[in-house]
Write an enzyme that holds these catalytic residues in place. Sequence first.
Site, PDB file in Angstrom:
ATOM      1  N   ASP A  88       0.742  -1.109   0.006  1.00 17.92           N
ATOM      2  CA  ASP A  88       0.016  -0.112   0.046  1.00 17.92           C
ATOM      3  C   ASP A  88       0.990   1.510  -0.020  1.00 17.92           C
ATOM      4  O   ASP A  88       1.877   1.241   0.591  1.00 17.92           O
ATOM      5  CB  ASP A  88      -0.885   0.169   1.273  1.00 17.92           C
ATOM      6  CG  ASP A  88      -1.900  -0.801   1.111  1.00 17.92           C
ATOM      7  OD1 ASP A  88      -2.164  -1.747   0.287  1.00 17.92           O
ATOM      8  OD2 ASP A  88      -2.836  -0.872   1.963  1.00 17.92           O
ATOM      9  N   HIS A 145       4.699  -7.334  -0.128  1.00 19.60           N
ATOM     10  CA  HIS A 145       4.543  -8.675  -0.882  1.00 19.60           C
ATOM     11  C   HIS A 145       5.366  -8.755  -2.096  1.00 19.60           C
ATOM     12  O   HIS A 145       5.534  -7.717  -2.747  1.00 19.60           O
ATOM     13  CB  HIS A 145       2.898  -9.054  -1.025  1.00 19.60           C
ATOM     14  CG  HIS A 145       2.310  -9.147   0.039  1.00 19.60           C
ATOM     15  ND1 HIS A 145       1.542 -10.015   0.718  1.00 19.60           N
ATOM     16  CD2 HIS A 145       1.964  -8.017   1.015  1.00 19.60           C
ATOM     17  CE1 HIS A 145       0.944 -10.065   1.930  1.00 19.60           C
ATOM     18  NE2 HIS A 145       1.293  -8.732   2.156  1.00 19.60           N
ATOM     19  N   SER A 246       8.172   3.557   5.266  1.00 21.18           N
ATOM     20  CA  SER A 246       9.368   3.766   4.296  1.00 21.18           C
ATOM     21  C   SER A 246       9.189   3.526   2.873  1.00 21.18           C
ATOM     22  O   SER A 246       7.871   3.906   2.503  1.00 21.18           O
ATOM     23  CB  SER A 246      10.320   2.621   4.572  1.00 21.18           C
ATOM     24  OG  SER A 246      11.638   3.010   4.307  1.00 21.18           O
TER      25      SER A 246
END
Length: 285
Positions: A88, A145, A246
């Site tokens: 995200d 992911h 980050s």
Amino acid sequence: MSLAKCFALIQYPVPHHLLSRLVGKLAECRQPWLKNALIRAFIKRFKVDMREAVEPDPTAYATFNDFFTRKLKPDARPLGEGLLCPADGTLSQFGAIEADRLLQAKGHRFSMADLLGGDEEAARRYRGGSYANIYLSPRDYHRVHMPLGGSLTEMVYVPGRLFSVNAATTDHVPNLFARNERLVCHFDTEHGRMVVVLVGAMIVAAIETVWAGQITPLSGQVQRIRFDTPVRLERGEEMGRFKLGSTVVMAFAGPVGFDDTLAPKTKVTMGQSLGGFPSLALIER
């Protein structure tokens, strides 16, 4: 002088690592009254939607870090077609790698070799390829992911500073992603070589991977770990997580046909399709 530039400049003398470690200790506090207060304040400040989480009760998490790296419900992030967004966040920049250079922000480029810890040989594999930078804000889901299925062949820890990686800093601090502490993960995929770089930032206490646990902080030297038996991770599978926000930089040896609807600063979600590849042929570099 703009406020954004002032914010970037005042970070230079700040003791990045000391501040980050202190915040990291606070984020691991298990005192119920303190960690619950921190979590509730964070949810309110950043409007976090706990309905997506497997555990929606904020007080059920043992620490703030457990809450921050919370697992989402299986159907919260359906996987799209082709190349997947690994996290995200905001798709800050993307496109072709031109003469070993990637775009950080308007007026600022950085080299692939510097990003990979000075590895010129590895950088050559990505000439003519493509890249994408995804910035994870504090409110975002912080597990990373796999954008493609692949086999991990090498992991490189690169020490560095811990500047913030928000828009104000990327606009004003040159070579930001090649300055900050980072973890470089090299993969072989059906579309050729892929590298996923987990970039540390201000108050990021640690980076974790599913194959080796917590990686940072380590030492002040570049450390390389080769995997004689590659670690296989499937498309969409979790590969790691940030303890506080980050950036992820990913690059591919071959060209990517990015979706026409995408533009710099576009909000994206983990599992969203970013585009595809012109050929399934393995590209050797």
